[in-house]
Design a protein around this motif. Structure first.
Motif, PDB file in Angstrom:
ATOM      1  N   ARG A 142      26.817  39.604  48.008  1.00  0.00           N
ATOM      2  CA  ARG A 142      26.532  38.439  47.180  1.00  0.00           C
ATOM      3  C   ARG A 142      25.621  38.854  46.031  1.00  0.00           C
ATOM      4  O   ARG A 142      24.627  39.539  46.224  1.00  0.00           O
ATOM      5  CB  ARG A 142      25.847  37.348  48.001  1.00  0.00           C
ATOM      6  CG  ARG A 142      26.707  36.707  49.070  1.00  0.00           C
ATOM      7  CD  ARG A 142      25.924  35.646  49.820  1.00  0.00           C
ATOM      8  NE  ARG A 142      25.535  34.564  48.934  1.00  0.00           N
ATOM      9  CZ  ARG A 142      24.439  33.818  49.096  1.00  0.00           C
ATOM     10  NH1 ARG A 142      23.621  34.065  50.093  1.00  0.00           N
ATOM     11  NH2 ARG A 142      24.172  32.844  48.254  1.00  0.00           N
ATOM     12  N   GLY A 143      25.972  38.428  44.821  1.00  0.00           N
ATOM     13  CA  GLY A 143      25.142  38.723  43.668  1.00  0.00           C
ATOM     14  C   GLY A 143      25.306  40.122  43.107  1.00  0.00           C
ATOM     15  O   GLY A 143      24.628  40.478  42.147  1.00  0.00           O
ATOM     16  N   PHE A 144      26.210  40.939  43.684  1.00  0.00           N
ATOM     17  CA  PHE A 144      26.367  42.312  43.182  1.00  0.00           C
ATOM     18  C   PHE A 144      26.922  42.312  41.759  1.00  0.00           C
ATOM     19  O   PHE A 144      26.461  43.052  40.897  1.00  0.00           O
ATOM     20  CB  PHE A 144      27.291  43.103  44.111  1.00  0.00           C
ATOM     21  CG  PHE A 144      27.487  44.534  43.676  1.00  0.00           C
ATOM     22  CD1 PHE A 144      26.517  45.478  43.933  1.00  0.00           C
ATOM     23  CD2 PHE A 144      28.640  44.921  43.010  1.00  0.00           C
ATOM     24  CE1 PHE A 144      26.680  46.793  43.527  1.00  0.00           C
ATOM     25  CE2 PHE A 144      28.820  46.231  42.607  1.00  0.00           C
ATOM     26  CZ  PHE A 144      27.831  47.174  42.860  1.00  0.00           C
ATOM     27  N   PHE A 145      27.940  41.469  41.517  1.00  0.00           N
ATOM     28  CA  PHE A 145      28.536  41.409  40.182  1.00  0.00           C
ATOM     29  C   PHE A 145      27.962  40.242  39.382  1.00  0.00           C
ATOM     30  O   PHE A 145      27.660  39.178  39.929  1.00  0.00           O
ATOM     31  CB  PHE A 145      30.058  41.262  40.270  1.00  0.00           C
ATOM     32  CG  PHE A 145      30.750  42.531  40.697  1.00  0.00           C
ATOM     33  CD1 PHE A 145      30.775  43.634  39.867  1.00  0.00           C
ATOM     34  CD2 PHE A 145      31.388  42.612  41.928  1.00  0.00           C
ATOM     35  CE1 PHE A 145      31.399  44.809  40.252  1.00  0.00           C
ATOM     36  CE2 PHE A 145      32.016  43.778  42.320  1.00  0.00           C
ATOM     37  CZ  PHE A 145      32.020  44.889  41.484  1.00  0.00           C
ATOM     38  N   ASN A 146      27.824  40.484  38.076  1.00  0.00           N
ATOM     39  CA  ASN A 146      27.356  39.443  37.158  1.00  0.00           C
ATOM     40  C   ASN A 146      28.508  38.748  36.444  1.00  0.00           C
ATOM     41  O   ASN A 146      28.458  37.529  36.239  1.00  0.00           O
ATOM     42  CB  ASN A 146      26.428  40.052  36.109  1.00  0.00           C
ATOM     43  CG  ASN A 146      25.254  40.786  36.717  1.00  0.00           C
ATOM     44  OD1 ASN A 146      25.222  42.005  36.719  1.00  0.00           O
ATOM     45  ND2 ASN A 146      24.300  40.037  37.257  1.00  0.00           N
ATOM     46  N   TRP A 147      29.502  39.522  36.038  1.00  0.00           N
ATOM     47  CA  TRP A 147      30.612  38.975  35.247  1.00  0.00           C
ATOM     48  C   TRP A 147      31.947  39.397  35.837  1.00  0.00           C
ATOM     49  O   TRP A 147      32.045  40.387  36.571  1.00  0.00           O
ATOM     50  CB  TRP A 147      30.574  39.485  33.802  1.00  0.00           C
ATOM     51  CG  TRP A 147      29.413  39.053  32.979  1.00  0.00           C
ATOM     52  CD1 TRP A 147      28.500  38.074  33.266  1.00  0.00           C
ATOM     53  CD2 TRP A 147      29.029  39.599  31.708  1.00  0.00           C
ATOM     54  NE1 TRP A 147      27.576  37.967  32.257  1.00  0.00           N
ATOM     55  CE2 TRP A 147      27.875  38.885  31.280  1.00  0.00           C
ATOM     56  CE3 TRP A 147      29.547  40.595  30.883  1.00  0.00           C
ATOM     57  CZ2 TRP A 147      27.244  39.153  30.064  1.00  0.00           C
ATOM     58  CZ3 TRP A 147      28.916  40.868  29.677  1.00  0.00           C
ATOM     59  CH2 TRP A 147      27.782  40.156  29.276  1.00  0.00           C
ATOM     60  N   THR A 148      32.982  38.639  35.472  1.00  0.00           N
ATOM     61  CA  THR A 148      34.369  39.043  35.723  1.00  0.00           C
ATOM     62  C   THR A 148      35.033  39.378  34.386  1.00  0.00           C
ATOM     63  O   THR A 148      34.725  38.770  33.351  1.00  0.00           O
ATOM     64  CB  THR A 148      35.165  37.935  36.413  1.00  0.00           C
ATOM     65  OG1 THR A 148      35.120  36.742  35.612  1.00  0.00           O
ATOM     66  CG2 THR A 148      34.611  37.646  37.789  1.00  0.00           C
ATOM     67  N   PHE A 149      35.922  40.334  34.422  1.00  0.00           N
ATOM     68  CA  PHE A 149      36.703  40.759  33.252  1.00  0.00           C
ATOM     69  C   PHE A 149      38.163  40.716  33.686  1.00  0.00           C
ATOM     70  O   PHE A 149      38.689  41.672  34.256  1.00  0.00           O
ATOM     71  CB  PHE A 149      36.271  42.168  32.849  1.00  0.00           C
ATOM     72  CG  PHE A 149      37.043  42.773  31.701  1.00  0.00           C
ATOM     73  CD1 PHE A 149      37.322  42.053  30.550  1.00  0.00           C
ATOM     74  CD2 PHE A 149      37.469  44.094  31.774  1.00  0.00           C
ATOM     75  CE1 PHE A 149      38.020  42.632  29.499  1.00  0.00           C
ATOM     76  CE2 PHE A 149      38.158  44.680  30.727  1.00  0.00           C
ATOM     77  CZ  PHE A 149      38.436  43.944  29.585  1.00  0.00           C
ATOM     78  N   THR A 150      38.831  39.577  33.475  1.00  0.00           N
ATOM     79  CA  THR A 150      40.183  39.376  33.975  1.00  0.00           C
ATOM     80  C   THR A 150      41.022  38.636  32.938  1.00  0.00           C
ATOM     81  O   THR A 150      40.562  38.315  31.852  1.00  0.00           O
ATOM     82  CB  THR A 150      40.188  38.556  35.283  1.00  0.00           C
ATOM     83  OG1 THR A 150      39.906  37.171  34.983  1.00  0.00           O
ATOM     84  CG2 THR A 150      39.153  39.066  36.277  1.00  0.00           C
TER      85      THR A 150
END
Length: 409
Positions: A142-150
């Motif tokens: 949880r909280g590892f990623f800040n954004w998605t690029f999809t």
């Protein structure tokens, strides 16, 4: 216990398990949405406007471990500079993780991390294909990623397969250009496909194509599914462009059904760029209307049956003026993306068309907000309609996910 009673017991048990699953899933989602007091792993602090003139973007590995999917070291991405060298992790402002490089061994994260760094999860594939590849998003901290690029319009950074404005700037336009498109047409429709059954959507689209044939549609089919892929070698762009341009329609059949915003190069490059009208199966019509040039495509959901669609395609084949209407967006040389956005809003007042997306670097340079993704599985998978990703395997995975989440709560 008699056989009849055993059967009844099994049915009641299965129904009970399903009810428990639905209840736990709702509880989990509600919990994630409302509970913010529980510590989140490595939650990024408030991200400041970058003081660097050229922020550094680090690729944490290449997709599928193959070369050619990332930009070379030292090249510019907007105002940012790119590196593939993991030893520059401490200097990186953005760290980009393709879904194929995120594995169980990475968690928990044992490497350096600055609170002002942005960790970005990257995928051009839909949830159905990720599940078919046994990609597990539930193990990610949880909280590892800040954004998605999809490819999704609600991604933190849009990384889709095309954009209306870019397409309009790239293709030839005007009456003469459309005259040439019309003159090149000698055949009705074509479809390239090599994924016959790797996902539920792939199997569904193949069945739909069979129904079109049964209804009388005679169209060219090329690919591994038909054992004739040698007729058009993959990667031969010129041959593909020439072949498609001879056909009036390209069957833009995606490998998933109603996965949010999943519209690929089949639509942008294979069909529109090569002067064919896309016949779309997979994304919802509303999703296509948001991104497509106005009045540029045909959607299967507008027809009550495959036979009715075949009837319409055959009608257009015999009536050039009606067929030409699908190229009106190319006939006006002075049409701009901004003008077309206004036209879409006027014709479809309940639809908000996509506007020019900003790049990864622009997003970083302009960003003043803090964000961490509590659950990538929720954000990327469960936010879709069930028909996008549900299979027997995904049903069991969701049940397990709901039970684990409930237990943690």
């Amino acid at each position: 216990m008699s056989l009849k009673l055993k059967k009844r017991f099994i049915i009641v048990l299965l129904v009970l398990l399903f009810v428990i699953y639905l209840s736990l899933q709702r509880t989990l989602i509600s919990h994630i949405a409302t509970r913010q007091d529980k510590p989140i792993t490595r939650l990024s602090s408030k991200i400041r406007l970058s003081s660097k003139e050229h922020p550094l973007i680090l690729y944490w590995g290449s997709p599928w471990g193959q070369k050619g999917y990332t930009r070379p070291d030292g090249t510019k991405w907007g105002e940012c500079v790119v590196t593939n060298d993991r030893s520059q992790l401490k200097q990186a402002d953005i760290v980009l993780f393709h879904y194929t490089v995120v594995n169980h061994e990475m968690m928990p994260w044992k490497n350096y991390r600055n609170p002002n760094q942005v960790f970005v999860w990257w995928s051009a594939e839909n949830p159905a294909m990720l599940l078919a590849e046994n990609i597990d998003l539930t193990h990610i901290e949880r909280g590892f990623f800040n954004w998605t690029f999809t490819y999704r319009l609600d991604a933190d950074v849009y990384g889709g397969y095309g954009y209306r404005g870019n397409l309009m700037n790239h293709v030839s336009r005007g009456q003469k250009a459309v005259d040439e498109i019309m003159a090149a047409k000698t055949k009705l429709a074509i479809w390239f496909v090599s994924n016959c059954d790797k996902s539920k959507g792939a199997r569904m689209r193949f069945k739909y194509s069979q129904k079109l044939i049964e209804a009388g549609l005679n169209f060219t089919r090329i690919g591994k599914c038909f054992g004739n892929q040698h007729l058009l070698p993959r990667g031969d762009g010129n041959a593909i462009a020439q072949t498609v341009s001879e056909h009036k329609f390209y069957m833009t059949f995606e490998n998933a059904w109603h996965c949010k915003d999943y519209i690929t190069e089949k639509f942008w490059e294979t069909a529109l760029l090569n002067g064919a009208v896309p016949v779309i199966w997979g994304p919802t019509k509303i999703d296509v209307l948001r991104v497509a040039p106005i009045d540029s495509f045909i959607h299967v959901e507008d027809f009550e049956s495959p036979a009715k669609l075949v009837e319409y395609l055959q009608y257009l084949d015999k009536h050039d003026l009606a067929y030409r209407e699908y190229f009106r967006w190319r006939e006006d040389e002075n049409m701009t993306d901004e003008n077309m956005i206004c036209m879409i809003r006027k014709k479809y007042p309940n639809i908000e068309p996509q506007t020019r997306p900003i790049s990864m670097c622009e997003k970083f340079l302009q960003n003043t907000e803090s964000k961490s993704i509590n659950s990538l599985y929720d954000e990327f998978v469960l936010s879709n309609p069930n028909v996008c990703y549900e299979t027997k395997q995904s049903w069991l995975k969701n049940l397990k996910y709901a039970i684990l989440g409930w237990a943690a709560w």
